[in-house]
Design an enzyme around this catalytic site. Structure first.
Site, PDB file in Angstrom:
ATOM      1  N   ARG A  25       0.831  -1.208   0.000  1.00 41.02           N
ATOM      2  CA  ARG A  25       0.000   0.000   0.000  1.00 41.02           C
ATOM      3  C   ARG A  25       0.863   1.254   0.000  1.00 41.02           C
ATOM      4  O   ARG A  25       1.766   1.378   0.824  1.00 41.02           O
ATOM      5  CB  ARG A  25      -0.944  -0.004   1.199  1.00 41.02           C
ATOM      6  CG  ARG A  25      -1.930  -1.164   1.134  1.00 41.02           C
ATOM      7  CD  ARG A  25      -2.799  -1.258   2.375  1.00 41.02           C
ATOM      8  NE  ARG A  25      -3.604  -2.479   2.322  1.00 41.02           N
ATOM      9  CZ  ARG A  25      -4.925  -2.513   2.402  1.00 41.02           C
ATOM     10  NH1 ARG A  25      -5.598  -1.389   2.537  1.00 41.02           N
ATOM     11  NH2 ARG A  25      -5.573  -3.659   2.350  1.00 41.02           N
ATOM     12  N   SER A 141     -22.887 -13.336  12.516  1.00 41.46           N
ATOM     13  CA  SER A 141     -22.191 -12.271  11.796  1.00 41.46           C
ATOM     14  C   SER A 141     -22.222 -12.519  10.293  1.00 41.46           C
ATOM     15  O   SER A 141     -21.876 -13.616   9.824  1.00 41.46           O
ATOM     16  CB  SER A 141     -20.737 -12.202  12.285  1.00 41.46           C
ATOM     17  OG  SER A 141     -19.980 -11.274  11.543  1.00 41.46           O
ATOM     18  N   SER A 193     -19.612  -1.470   1.930  1.00 40.85           N
ATOM     19  CA  SER A 193     -18.906  -0.363   1.288  1.00 40.85           C
ATOM     20  C   SER A 193     -18.117  -0.733   0.046  1.00 40.85           C
ATOM     21  O   SER A 193     -17.775   0.148  -0.742  1.00 40.85           O
ATOM     22  CB  SER A 193     -17.954   0.283   2.296  1.00 40.85           C
ATOM     23  OG  SER A 193     -16.948  -0.624   2.706  1.00 40.85           O
ATOM     24  N   HIS A 221     -21.643   3.598   6.359  1.00 39.73           N
ATOM     25  CA  HIS A 221     -21.665   4.113   4.990  1.00 39.73           C
ATOM     26  C   HIS A 221     -23.055   4.577   4.568  1.00 39.73           C
ATOM     27  O   HIS A 221     -23.287   4.818   3.377  1.00 39.73           O
ATOM     28  CB  HIS A 221     -21.137   3.053   4.025  1.00 39.73           C
ATOM     29  CG  HIS A 221     -19.681   2.781   4.191  1.00 39.73           C
ATOM     30  ND1 HIS A 221     -18.707   3.526   3.574  1.00 39.73           N
ATOM     31  CD2 HIS A 221     -19.032   1.857   4.948  1.00 39.73           C
ATOM     32  CE1 HIS A 221     -17.512   3.075   3.928  1.00 39.73           C
ATOM     33  NE2 HIS A 221     -17.686   2.073   4.759  1.00 39.73           N
ATOM     34  N   THR A 249     -20.691   6.597  11.947  1.00 39.66           N
ATOM     35  CA  THR A 249     -19.429   7.330  11.970  1.00 39.66           C
ATOM     36  C   THR A 249     -19.683   8.807  11.724  1.00 39.66           C
ATOM     37  O   THR A 249     -20.691   9.195  11.129  1.00 39.66           O
ATOM     38  CB  THR A 249     -18.463   6.798  10.897  1.00 39.66           C
ATOM     39  OG1 THR A 249     -17.217   7.486  11.004  1.00 39.66           O
ATOM     40  CG2 THR A 249     -19.005   7.029   9.491  1.00 39.66           C
ATOM     41  N   LYS A 252     -17.376  10.081   7.637  1.00 37.94           N
ATOM     42  CA  LYS A 252     -17.686   9.872   6.228  1.00 37.94           C
ATOM     43  C   LYS A 252     -18.668  10.945   5.765  1.00 37.94           C
ATOM     44  O   LYS A 252     -18.267  12.064   5.487  1.00 37.94           O
ATOM     45  CB  LYS A 252     -18.163   8.431   6.015  1.00 37.94           C
ATOM     46  CG  LYS A 252     -17.030   7.433   6.278  1.00 37.94           C
ATOM     47  CD  LYS A 252     -17.412   6.003   6.005  1.00 37.94           C
ATOM     48  CE  LYS A 252     -16.200   5.071   6.028  1.00 37.94           C
ATOM     49  NZ  LYS A 252     -15.452   5.063   7.301  1.00 37.94           N
ATOM     50  N   THR A 281      -9.670   5.918  26.910  1.00 38.89           N
ATOM     51  CA  THR A 281      -9.057   6.697  25.836  1.00 38.89           C
ATOM     52  C   THR A 281      -9.473   8.154  25.937  1.00 38.89           C
ATOM     53  O   THR A 281     -10.582   8.474  26.378  1.00 38.89           O
ATOM     54  CB  THR A 281      -9.454   6.134  24.448  1.00 38.89           C
ATOM     55  OG1 THR A 281      -8.666   6.752  23.444  1.00 38.89           O
ATOM     56  CG2 THR A 281     -10.919   6.360  24.144  1.00 38.89           C
ATOM     57  N   THR A 282      -8.566   9.039  25.570  1.00 38.93           N
ATOM     58  CA  THR A 282      -8.869  10.467  25.549  1.00 38.93           C
ATOM     59  C   THR A 282     -10.051  10.732  24.630  1.00 38.93           C
ATOM     60  O   THR A 282     -10.122  10.184  23.526  1.00 38.93           O
ATOM     61  CB  THR A 282      -7.644  11.264  25.075  1.00 38.93           C
ATOM     62  OG1 THR A 282      -6.554  11.018  25.964  1.00 38.93           O
ATOM     63  CG2 THR A 282      -7.931  12.752  25.026  1.00 38.93           C
ATOM     64  N   THR A 367      -9.096  -6.393   1.852  1.00 37.19           N
ATOM     65  CA  THR A 367     -10.309  -5.592   1.876  1.00 37.19           C
ATOM     66  C   THR A 367     -11.392  -6.219   1.014  1.00 37.19           C
ATOM     67  O   THR A 367     -12.579  -6.187   1.366  1.00 37.19           O
ATOM     68  CB  THR A 367     -10.007  -4.157   1.401  1.00 37.19           C
ATOM     69  OG1 THR A 367      -8.920  -3.628   2.174  1.00 37.19           O
ATOM     70  CG2 THR A 367     -11.215  -3.262   1.567  1.00 37.19           C
TER      71      THR A 367
END
Length: 410
Positions: A25, A141, A193, A221, A249, A252, A281-282, A367
């Site tokens: 990549r 799943s 996606s 998405h 999210t 996006k 986590t912050t 992917t």
């Protein structure tokens, strides 16, 4: 003393394998031009920035450039500073966070919502925590679920059953085989996606009702993109109230950064209280939260961006088909073009960028499955018809130059 293990050799061999398979990549060095998306500039050589057109951004509606979003972030920066200062439990809970969670809960018609630093973290933290809280839970799943969902299911320690993609008969068979008293959770996405297809959400909810299962739907998405207020496919299809937990999210269609889940208040409180990925986590910078808040509010009220984006996607699909290029079937805003070889996909991408100033990244294994490597285009509301024509003409020339087959993909 001589090292007994050639660590560097092992690591180098792993990288060499990626090069040999054409899967290494390369990150393109890009800066977007504020207020002019999809125009950007690329630092690909030593001659300074080169103007390019971005065709693969997940900022689907260009909201990362919207004046109200930028203004909200600038205002927050000058009001409260850059960072949040800690975890949500220790100094990192701001009024921006509280407002955004209320706005997201309202967007999905749920009692509560919970912010995370990314969509990946929201999936991993929520699914892993749910599995630990439900004794003996089995998670069902979809086989093409995102890596973050797979990680969360694995880290839950639960038994899992993987059903064939969008295959209701297979899902029901797996559900039927389990004890009625066993806790069950069905995890799936609304929009997938890479192929651009959509889950049969209402039918999955029917099965969940029949077999006593909870449902978890990843709308990453789809949020911002579908429904009268941008609540996703579940809003468009009037099934949001039937899904136990919705995940989305802010990075996006909303154009900023972060992830979240929305559900009834008890479930939200459990995730808030037990999920390590949330607790330790912050929290998101209030600057980011302010931008996301402005974006969510704008897209609740405006359908203009969604309509223009859908028109652009339809136009690109039609023109690719007319040119004989192998555009894959997609019922959503995602436009995948089948190549079938990682080396050729990378070559096409390189030519488009270097010679035409058109930026699209190749999508390779893991992917997508081997043999289905592709270019994935995401036309937005600001891609003009002239830009679409330029892209299709360039693709047609490169396809001919590389002697690739021109055909319609099944």
């Amino acid at each position: 003393m001589r090292a007994l293990v050639d660590y560097n050799g092992i690591f180098q061999a792993a990288i060499d394998r990626l090069h040999d398979e054409g899967r290494y990549r390369v990150f393109i060095d890009v800066l977007r031009n504020k207020g002019a998306f999809p125009d950007a500039r690329c630092f690909a050589g030593h001659n300074g920035p080169k103007p390019i057109t971005v065709w693969c951004s997940n900022d689907y509606l260009g909201m990362g450039q919207h004046p109200s979003v930028v203004a909200a972030m600038e205002e927050a920066l000058h009001d409260v500073g850059a960072g949040s200062g800690g975890t949500r439990n220790i100094a990192g809970n701001t009024h921006y966070h509280v407002d955004l969670e209320a706005e997201l809960a309202d967007l999905h018609g749920k009692e509560g919502a919970l912010l995370f630093t990314s969509g990946y973290v929201s999936n991993e933290a929520t699914l892993s925590t749910l599995g630990k809280l439900l004794p003996g839970c089995i998670i069902f799943s979809d086989e093409t679920n995102h890596a973050s969902m797979i990680a969360g299911i694995r880290n839950s320690g639960c038994d899992k059953c993987v059903f064939r993609h969008n295959d209701l008969a297979h899902l029901e068979q797996l559900l039927r085989e389990e004890d009625a008293e066993t806790p069950k959770l069905i995890a799936f996405e609304s929009v997938y996606s890479m192929d651009g297809d959509v889950a049969p959400i209402a039918s999955i909810c029917d099965l969940a009702d029949r077999y006593g299962a909870l449902t978890y739907c990843d709308e990453v998405h789809a949020v911002g993109m579908y429904g009268a207020r941008g609540g996703g496919v579940t809003e468009r299809d009037a099934v949001a109230d039937r899904v136990t937990i919705l995940e989305g999210t802010l990075g996006k269609a909303f154009g900023v950064m972060g992830g979240y889940v929305a559900a009834d208040q008890t479930i939200i409180d459990c995730i808030r209280s037990y999920a390590p990925g949330f607790i330790f986590t912050t929290s998101l910078s209030p600057v980011l939260v302010a931008g996301a808040l402005a974006s969510v509010r704008h897209l609740k009220a405006s359908g203009e961006e969604r309509a223009a984006q859908q028109a652009g996607a339809a136009s690109l699909k039609r023109k690719l088909t007319e040119a004989g290029l192998p555009v894959m079937d997609s019922v959503t805003h995602i436009v995948p073009l089948l190549v079938g070889c990682p080396i050729k996909a990378k070559r096409i991408s390189d030519i488009l960028l270097a010679e035409y100033g058109l930026y699209v990244q190749p999508i390779n294994f893991p992917t997508v499955p081997r043999g289905t490597e592709r270019l994935r285009f995401t036309p937005g509301p600001y891609h003009s018809e002239a830009m679409i024509d330029e892209l299709v003409d360039a693709l047609s020339e490169v396809w001919g130059r590389l002697e690739l087959e021109k055909r319609r993909a099944a």
